[in-house]
Enzyme design. Structure first.
Site, mmCIF file in Angstrom:
data_model
loop_
_atom_site.group_PDB
_atom_site.id
_atom_site.type_symbol
_atom_site.label_atom_id
_atom_site.label_comp_id
_atom_site.label_asym_id
_atom_site.label_seq_id
_atom_site.Cartn_x
_atom_site.Cartn_y
_atom_site.Cartn_z
ATOM 1 C CD GLU A 244 -10.017 -3.022 -5.136
ATOM 2 O OE1 GLU A 244 -9.997 -3.193 -3.905
ATOM 3 O OE2 GLU A 244 -9.162 -2.346 -5.736
ATOM 4 C CB CYS B 252 -3.946 -9.368 -2.522
ATOM 5 S SG CYS B 252 -5.095 -8.116 -3.115
ATOM 6 C CG ASN C 5 -10.166 -7.738 2.802
ATOM 7 O OD1 ASN C 5 -10.281 -8.953 2.823
ATOM 8 N ND2 ASN C 5 -9.181 -7.113 3.405
ATOM 9 C CG ASP C 6 -12.509 -2.778 -0.909
ATOM 10 O OD1 ASP C 6 -13.206 -2.457 0.070
ATOM 11 O OD2 ASP C 6 -11.482 -2.181 -1.224
ATOM 12 N NE ARG D 165 -3.826 -0.358 -2.888
ATOM 13 C CZ ARG D 165 -4.546 -0.653 -1.804
ATOM 14 N NH1 ARG D 165 -5.412 -1.651 -1.853
ATOM 15 N NH2 ARG D 165 -4.401 0.022 -0.678
ATOM 16 N NE ARG E 235 -3.230 -2.377 3.043
ATOM 17 C CZ ARG E 235 -2.765 -3.374 3.797
ATOM 18 N NH1 ARG E 235 -1.546 -3.282 4.312
ATOM 19 N NH2 ARG E 235 -3.485 -4.441 4.026
ATOM 20 N NE ARG F 184 -13.036 -5.730 6.189
ATOM 21 C CZ ARG F 184 -11.868 -6.342 6.170
ATOM 22 N NH1 ARG F 184 -11.777 -7.584 6.558
ATOM 23 N NH2 ARG F 184 -10.784 -5.721 5.760
#
Length: 754
Positions: free
Chosen positions: A603, A674, A626-627, A505, A469, A637
């Site tokens: 995502e 990921c 996650n997304d 990213r 990130r 969440r």
């Protein structure tokens, strides 16, 4: 009735225990509604009874003695239906049960409202009237609204009261408090409650006559905190890896940031004293983080607050009193800081519990780096009542037990011993390939940020970095970091892992995570101007970052660029043009840069259904589960009201992943996972069966995932995948996967416990 409602809730929240909380409720509601009786019945789930716990109007001697069988009578009917029941003459209802001990034969009008928390009916708030009476809509709405707001307060008061009356020999009932699993592991120890020494919110503004002297005082406090950080970093040099100790570097970056220092100095020069100027600056900076949707970045606001308190402590010349830490310390607090964890001797720290925070907080990151179980967000924990109490921490399931009974302790001692044996077995997997029983290698990568979660294990065991990130260096400054600054940051991580690949990213900011110097205000930031959308609209930002990446990779050749939040083919094409442009510019400037592989993140659901077109244009795909899960299920969440609905094993998520893998395979493009799903031993069985090419996770998951991979053949994984795809809910999928893990002798990896 808003004012009475607010007043009652406030009084209940201030009650020291359950008994007084219920007394406040029955007395206040009876008066506001004008009923003859107000009572609270609570459900005893173990005894399967509804117990009269408080009343104003019935015989007070019946409190605690009147017990109705579960789902019997009008009280039972309210619980059974989980909705209010309003009757002008309750005595005529077929479910009415006469109870002589309460003296209720005098009453006819009835209104009952369920007290519900997390879909569980905790009890009933009941009103009675001597004469026939159907309560009005406003009265019903008032009682229903109050009952809904009281559930959490009643739970808190019940636990607090139980702790206050606790006799050590008895222990609390066998129930747990639920939080968020932040760092895996199990621990039994003694609670040590800590609080912030300095209170920023209590600092007033105060005019000063000598801004210069006040500025010097502030800068002196900054230097003192910098020295604190250096000492803590040195202290942990033996317990943490170089990568984990980078979190101290992140604090220093925040401490020395222009946003913090210059803005505070500007307020001092404007005439405010240093503590007031600091408070205003910290509050302004924290607001930026608090508005962010990304949990990892939102948690950085807690770091800023903690730094602010540390600076204020030095400004106020405060020093912490020494704390005696018992051999197995469970550190407990309302808003713990990583620095408070660092104050505990490593050999004494057994676990961490906080009423706030998440798995993205620095507290959780440090706990994982130290291998200490942690549970965050235990909002129902009465912190003031637990100091010195025995506590069990289940970092796998996000649960804690306060003053547990002997049976619970016996069970957890056994689980801890099993975990010790399992950990010893996992250590034997170090340096072995993540290879299936039929010879297929599935590379395991790391997810990291500026504050990396890579312990020495991560550097040794990982095949590289699957997600790096880049947002934090942008957020802690008061302007966009220049190309040279970014290049140095990226060079450090590329060099640390060379020749293994590092996937960086591009900037993922936007309406949900605005920069202090680039604010974005939107009504729905989660669906707004963010990620690739904002950087393509500002190519100067994107080009600077890409140039820095390309320069950082010179002579190393291990860079991979990842594009976030892709929702259209056009976004990929435009980004690729800019990357090629940056490459050409640097070549023209005489730099030996190379074009790295470029990938797109999947995502957004739209990308799932365009995966073939996207795969034609990039060298790899990376699924951010996650997304993707949040978007597919429309669940945040981090929102406690709906977090239970978030489940990466939901059939819709599994089918979306199948679509991605199949679409990429048709184009000969590799797919990496990921998100957190990649580090889940249960999910890994399915991902292996789907045919994903690599997994990227936190360091703490590497050996557990490797254990699963080395115990399965691809054929067995495909069989398991085939068996779960027809299932219609996540619970069924999870049960099937638990069976599969047990069958290969790795049930301990999931560590359900109680």
């Amino acid at each position: 009735m808003l004012e009475p409602l607010r007043r009652i809730v406030q009084k209940v929240n201030q009650a020291p225990d359950l008994e007084q909380a219920l007394e406040v409720i029955v007395q206040s509601v009876k008066q506001v509604v004008g009923a003859d009786v107000c009572s609270v019945y609570l459900t005893d789930f173990e005894a399967r009874e509804h117990v009269l716990q408080a009343t104003d109007g019935l015989d007070p001697r019946s409190v605690g003695t009147v017990r109705l069988p579960l789902n019997r009578g009008l009280i039972g009917l309210v619980c059974e239906r989980a909705e209010p029941i309003n009757l002008d003459d309750g005595s005529q209802h077929p479910r009415y049960v006469f109870v002589n001990d309460t003296g209720e034969q005098q009453f006819r009008g009835f209104l009952g409202a369920p007290i519900i928390q997390n879909r569980k009916v905790l009890g009933v708030l009941a009103l009675r009237q001597r004469a026939p009476r159907r309560f009005g809509d406003d009265e019903v709405n008032f009682v229903v609204t109050l009952a809904a707001q009281l559930a959490g307060a009643i739970t808190f008061a019940r636990i607090s009261g139980e702790l206050a009356r606790l006799q050590d020999a008895n222990g609390l009932p066998n129930h747990f408090l639920q939080g968020l699993a932040a760092s895996p592991g199990l621990a039994i120890g003694t609670a040590v409650v800590v609080y912030p020494l300095a209170d920023l919110d209590a600092v007033p503004d105060k005019a000063i006559a000598e801004p210069g002297a006040e500025a010097e005082r502030f800068l002196g406090a900054i230097n003192d905190v910098a020295e604190d950080l250096e000492q803590l970093s040195v202290r942990f040099s033996g317990a943490l890896s170089l990568e984990d100790r980078a979190l101290f570097d992140a604090w220093r970056m925040m401490l020395e940031s222009d946003v913090l220092v210059d803005n505070t100095l500007a307020r001092i020069r404007a005439g405010n004293w240093a503590p007031g100027a600091l408070r205003a600056t910290i509050c302004e900076h924290v607001k930026v983080f608090d508005q962010m949707e990304d949990g990892y970045l939102r948690e950085r606001g807690a770091d800023v607050r903690d730094l602010g308190r540390r600076i204020l402590m030095h400004l106020q010349n405060l020093s912490a009193q020494p704390i005696a830490y018992p051999p197995a310390t469970i550190l407990v607090g309302e808003e713990l800081s990583a620095m408070q964890i660092a104050d505990v001797p490593r050999e004494s720290l057994a676990g961490v519990v906080s009423t706030t925070g998440s798995g993205s907080s620095h507290v959780a990151i440090l706990a994982r780096g130290l291998g200490v179980p942690a549970v965050m967000g235990v909002g129902e924990l009465p912190v003031g009542r637990v100091d010195g109490r025995e506590i069990i921490v289940n970092g796998y399931r996000g649960r804690i037990y306060v003053a547990p009974r002997e049976a619970i302790k016996t069970e957890y001692r056994q689980l801890i011993e099993e975990e010790r044996v399992l950990t010893s077995e996992l250590e034997g997997l170090r340096h072995l390939p993540a290879e299936t029983t039929d010879g297929h290698v599935l590379p395991l990568y790391l997810n990291t940020g500026l504050v990396t979660e890579a312990r020495p294990l991560g550097i040794e065991e990982s095949a590289g970095i699957g997600l790096y990130r880049t947002e934090l260096p942008f957020i802690v400054r008061d302007r966009f970091p220049g190309e040279e600054v970014q290049m140095n940051i990226y060079r450090e991580i590329l060099a640390a892992f060379a020749p293994r690949p590092v996937t960086i990213r591009t900037l993922d900011i936007g309406g949900d995570k605005p920069l202090p110097y680039f604010p974005v205000s939107e009504s729905n930031p989660f669906l707004g101007w963010r990620g690739i959308r904002i950087t393509l609209d500002h190519p100067e930002i994107f080009l600077t970052q890409v140039r820095a990446m390309l320069r950082a990779a010179i002579g190393l050749g291990n860079l991979r660029i990842l594009l976030p939040m892709i929702s259209t083919v056009g976004e990929v094409e435009e980004a690729l043009k800019l990357i090629k442009r940056a490459h050409a510019e640097l070549r023209d400037e005489g730099m030996a840069v190379a074009l790295p592989p470029v990938g797109a993140m999947i995502e957004v659901p739209a990308a799932v259904y365009q995966v073939g077109s996207l795969a034609k244009r990039v060298q790899f795909l990376s699924v951010g589960t996650n997304d993707l899960t949040q978007y597919l299920l429309a669940v945040d969440r981090n929102n406690s009201h709906v977090a239970a609905l978030y489940d990466e094993l939901h059939p819709a998520v599994l089918r979306a992943l199948m679509e991605v893998v199949d679409g990429a395979r048709a184009e000969g493009v590799e797919v990496s996972i990921c998100g957190e799903m990649a580090g889940d031993p249960l999910a890994v069985v399915l991902l292996l069966g789907m045919g994903v090419h690599s997994l990227s996770m936190s360091a703490g998951s590497l050996l557990r995932v490797k254990a699963v991979i080395r115990s399965l053949s691809r054929a067995r994984a495909r069989e398991c995948l085939t068996s779960v795809l027809p299932l219609e809910d996540a619970a069924s999928v999870r049960r099937r996967l638990l069976e599969a893990i047990e069958e290969i002798g790795l049930g301990g990896l999931t560590r359900p416990g109680r």
